[in-house]
Design a protein around this motif. Sequence first.
Motif, mmCIF file in Angstrom:
data_model
loop_
_atom_site.group_PDB
_atom_site.id
_atom_site.type_symbol
_atom_site.label_atom_id
_atom_site.label_comp_id
_atom_site.label_asym_id
_atom_site.label_seq_id
_atom_site.Cartn_x
_atom_site.Cartn_y
_atom_site.Cartn_z
ATOM 1 N N LYS A 57 0.911 -1.345 -0.116
ATOM 2 C CA LYS A 57 0.036 -0.103 0.110
ATOM 3 C C LYS A 57 0.870 1.165 -0.046
ATOM 4 C CE LYS A 57 -4.606 -1.459 1.105
ATOM 5 N NZ LYS A 57 -4.798 -1.752 -0.299
ATOM 6 N N ASN A 58 2.024 0.997 0.806
ATOM 7 C CA ASN A 58 2.908 2.416 1.010
ATOM 8 C C ASN A 58 3.571 2.687 -0.566
ATOM 9 O OD1 ASN A 58 3.705 4.277 2.367
ATOM 10 N ND2 ASN A 58 5.454 3.245 3.490
ATOM 11 N N ARG A 59 3.979 1.620 -0.993
ATOM 12 C CA ARG A 59 4.796 1.658 -2.409
ATOM 13 C C ARG A 59 3.941 2.253 -3.454
ATOM 14 N NH1 ARG A 59 8.605 -3.223 -2.855
ATOM 15 N NH2 ARG A 59 8.707 -2.496 -5.063
ATOM 16 N N ALA A 60 2.560 1.590 -3.580
ATOM 17 C CA ALA A 60 1.615 2.157 -4.298
ATOM 18 C C ALA A 60 1.411 3.366 -4.221
ATOM 19 C CB ALA A 60 0.419 0.983 -4.350
ATOM 20 N N TRP A 61 0.998 3.911 -3.021
ATOM 21 C CA TRP A 61 0.775 5.089 -2.582
ATOM 22 C C TRP A 61 1.679 6.186 -3.267
ATOM 23 C CZ3 TRP A 61 2.538 8.504 1.495
ATOM 24 C CH2 TRP A 61 1.686 9.606 1.553
ATOM 25 N N LYS A 62 2.950 5.958 -2.593
ATOM 26 C CA LYS A 62 3.981 6.912 -2.910
ATOM 27 C C LYS A 62 4.210 7.065 -4.696
ATOM 28 C CE LYS A 62 7.206 6.768 0.592
ATOM 29 N NZ LYS A 62 7.894 5.795 1.386
ATOM 30 N N ILE A 63 4.115 5.673 -5.330
ATOM 31 C CA ILE A 63 4.278 6.162 -6.855
ATOM 32 C C ILE A 63 2.874 6.786 -7.259
ATOM 33 C CG2 ILE A 63 3.381 3.986 -7.624
ATOM 34 C CD1 ILE A 63 6.473 4.123 -8.895
ATOM 35 N N LEU A 64 2.144 6.736 -6.789
ATOM 36 C CA LEU A 64 0.728 7.314 -7.449
ATOM 37 C C LEU A 64 0.917 8.895 -7.136
ATOM 38 C CD1 LEU A 64 -2.042 4.812 -6.618
ATOM 39 C CD2 LEU A 64 -1.811 5.808 -8.850
ATOM 40 N N GLU A 65 1.254 9.173 -6.001
ATOM 41 C CA GLU A 65 1.899 10.629 -5.655
ATOM 42 C C GLU A 65 2.810 10.982 -6.818
ATOM 43 O OE1 GLU A 65 2.533 11.955 -1.661
ATOM 44 O OE2 GLU A 65 0.744 12.648 -2.036
ATOM 45 N N ARG A 66 3.823 10.234 -6.932
ATOM 46 C CA ARG A 66 4.914 10.619 -7.992
ATOM 47 C C ARG A 66 4.108 11.056 -9.469
ATOM 48 N NH1 ARG A 66 6.767 12.403 -11.040
ATOM 49 N NH2 ARG A 66 8.652 12.321 -12.015
ATOM 50 N N VAL A 67 3.057 10.338 -10.042
ATOM 51 C CA VAL A 67 2.784 10.664 -10.863
ATOM 52 C C VAL A 67 1.553 11.528 -10.945
ATOM 53 C CG1 VAL A 67 3.485 8.127 -11.984
ATOM 54 C CG2 VAL A 67 0.977 8.437 -11.226
ATOM 55 N N GLY A 68 1.505 12.106 -9.908
ATOM 56 C CA GLY A 68 0.412 13.053 -9.665
ATOM 57 C C GLY A 68 -0.904 12.858 -9.296
ATOM 58 N N LEU A 69 -1.042 11.506 -8.923
ATOM 59 C CA LEU A 69 -2.520 11.271 -8.555
ATOM 60 C C LEU A 69 -2.687 10.781 -7.078
ATOM 61 C CD1 LEU A 69 -3.094 8.867 -11.587
ATOM 62 C CD2 LEU A 69 -4.281 10.965 -11.220
ATOM 63 N N GLY A 70 -1.955 11.428 -5.928
ATOM 64 C CA GLY A 70 -2.219 11.155 -4.727
ATOM 65 C C GLY A 70 -3.727 11.541 -4.244
ATOM 66 N N GLU A 71 -4.493 12.404 -4.976
ATOM 67 C CA GLU A 71 -5.713 12.686 -4.576
ATOM 68 C C GLU A 71 -6.659 11.868 -5.053
ATOM 69 O OE1 GLU A 71 -5.881 16.753 -3.134
ATOM 70 O OE2 GLU A 71 -4.433 15.239 -2.583
ATOM 71 N N LYS A 72 -6.302 10.826 -5.714
ATOM 72 C CA LYS A 72 -7.259 10.049 -6.642
ATOM 73 C C LYS A 72 -7.089 8.484 -6.466
ATOM 74 C CE LYS A 72 -8.537 13.666 -9.569
ATOM 75 N NZ LYS A 72 -9.733 14.119 -9.746
ATOM 76 N N ILE A 73 -6.340 8.318 -5.312
ATOM 77 C CA ILE A 73 -5.999 6.839 -5.297
ATOM 78 C C ILE A 73 -7.294 5.593 -5.176
ATOM 79 C CG2 ILE A 73 -3.732 7.348 -4.253
ATOM 80 C CD1 ILE A 73 -4.932 6.523 -1.556
ATOM 81 N N HIS A 74 -8.350 6.337 -4.717
ATOM 82 C CA HIS A 74 -9.446 5.436 -4.542
ATOM 83 C C HIS A 74 -10.364 5.597 -5.614
ATOM 84 C CE1 HIS A 74 -7.831 4.490 -0.624
ATOM 85 N NE2 HIS A 74 -8.116 5.506 -0.082
ATOM 86 N N HIS A 75 -10.104 6.110 -6.638
ATOM 87 C CA HIS A 75 -10.784 6.304 -7.995
ATOM 88 C C HIS A 75 -10.832 4.935 -8.797
ATOM 89 C CE1 HIS A 75 -12.017 10.685 -8.123
ATOM 90 N NE2 HIS A 75 -11.499 10.530 -6.809
ATOM 91 N N ARG A 76 -11.835 4.610 -9.144
ATOM 92 C CA ARG A 76 -11.691 3.480 -10.230
ATOM 93 C C ARG A 76 -11.474 3.937 -11.568
ATOM 94 N NH1 ARG A 76 -16.348 1.648 -7.381
ATOM 95 N NH2 ARG A 76 -17.484 2.412 -9.462
ATOM 96 N N PRO A 77 -11.219 2.989 -12.585
ATOM 97 C CA PRO A 77 -10.859 3.911 -13.862
ATOM 98 C C PRO A 77 -11.709 4.572 -14.476
ATOM 99 C CG PRO A 77 -9.939 1.430 -13.681
ATOM 100 C CD PRO A 77 -10.626 1.717 -12.254
ATOM 101 N N ASN A 78 -12.925 3.939 -14.301
ATOM 102 C CA ASN A 78 -14.165 4.942 -14.913
ATOM 103 C C ASN A 78 -14.203 6.231 -14.459
ATOM 104 O OD1 ASN A 78 -15.513 4.134 -13.130
ATOM 105 N ND2 ASN A 78 -17.032 2.785 -14.290
ATOM 106 N N GLN A 79 -13.706 6.495 -13.160
ATOM 107 C CA GLN A 79 -13.719 7.849 -12.318
ATOM 108 C C GLN A 79 -12.471 8.538 -12.704
ATOM 109 O OE1 GLN A 79 -14.320 5.838 -8.778
ATOM 110 N NE2 GLN A 79 -16.603 6.073 -8.899
ATOM 111 N N LEU A 80 -11.762 8.222 -13.731
ATOM 112 C CA LEU A 80 -10.487 9.005 -14.135
ATOM 113 C C LEU A 80 -10.490 9.324 -15.440
ATOM 114 C CD1 LEU A 80 -8.122 6.555 -12.192
ATOM 115 C CD2 LEU A 80 -8.787 8.851 -11.519
ATOM 116 N N SER A 81 -10.103 10.327 -16.023
ATOM 117 C CA SER A 81 -9.882 10.696 -17.405
ATOM 118 C C SER A 81 -8.792 9.665 -18.023
ATOM 119 C CB SER A 81 -9.263 12.048 -17.373
ATOM 120 O OG SER A 81 -7.891 12.281 -17.209
ATOM 121 N N GLY A 82 -8.737 9.545 -19.436
ATOM 122 C CA GLY A 82 -7.847 8.810 -20.077
ATOM 123 C C GLY A 82 -6.171 9.229 -19.666
#
Length: 229
Positions: A123-148
Motif C-alpha cells: 500500500k505504501n509503495r503504491a501510494w508513493k508512486i501514485l503521488e509521484r505521477v500526480g494522482l495522490g488525490e485520486k487513489i481510491h478512484h476506479r478507472p471509469n472515474q478517471l480521465s484517459g
Amino acid sequence: MSEQILNMTGIIKTYQMGDDDQVVLDNISLTVYRGDFVAILGPSGSGKSTLMNMIGCLDTPTRGQYILSQQKVDELDESELASIRNKEVGFVFQQFQLLPRLSAIQNVELPLVYAGVPEKTRKNRAWKILERVGLGEKIHHRPNQLSGGQQQRVAIARAMVTEPTILLADEPTGALDQRTGQQIMQLFHELHEEGKTIIMITHDVEIAKNASRIVHILDGKLREEFAHV
Ligand SMILES: Nc1ncnc2c1ncn2[C@@H]1O[C@H](COP(=O)(O)OP(=O)(O)OP(=O)(O)O)[C@@H](O)[C@H]1O
Ligand SMILES: [Mg+2]
C-alpha cells in the motif's frame, strides 16, 4: 561507458505461412544502455509489436541472441521467461489495461501482490508512486472515474511499482488527445531524468521525438538515427 542492459544480436523472427516462411524481424541488432530513452518508430506492419513482444520476453526469437540484464533470454523456457519478465519489464499499453473493478491504488498494488510483498509495504509503495505521477488525490478512484490521461498515469505507476529495469511502452499516447499525450511525454521525460530506462514503441514521429534516441523499423529491419540530444 554506461551499462548495457539489453543486447540483441541477429534476431530473426519468422512465421510459417503455408509453405513459405514470412520474415517479420530480419536480423535485428539493438543495444540499450541504462538510462536510455529510446523510441522505436515504424509504420503499421513494420514489426513493432513483434519486436516489443521480444524485448518484453513475451515471445522468443526464431534465431539470434537476446541478453537482458545479463541473462540469455533466447534460451529460456516459458516459466523462466515469465519470471524474468516480471522482474525486468514494466509494460505500458495504448489502452491502459487497468482492472475496472479495482481502485487506482489496488491496480498499482497488483504486481506486488503477485510478488508476495506484504500488504502494508504494498500500500505504501503504491501510494508513493501514485503521488509521484500526480494522482495522490485520486487513489481510491476506479478507472471509469478517471480521465484517459489519469488512467495512463495509473498504468505507468503500476508498471514502475516493481522497479523494473525497463519501462516498455507500446503507443502510450495512442488513445489520448494531443495535449494529454504531451503530458504523458512530460512524465516520461521526468522519469528519464530520474534515471529510468524507457523504450517506447510508436508510429508517430512527433511522439518519437520525445526520446533521446530514435530507432526506425521498416519491413522488420532496424535503422538508427542520431538526430537530437
Ligand atoms: N502470429 C503471426 N503469424 C503470422 N504473421 C504475423 C504474426 N504476427 C505478426 N505477423 C506479421 O508480422 C508483420 C508485423 O506485424 P506487427 O504486429 O509486429 O506490426 P506492427 O508494426 O506492430 O503494426 P501496427 O502498427 O499495425 O500495430 C505483419 O506483416 C504481420 O502480418
Ligand atoms: Mg502493433
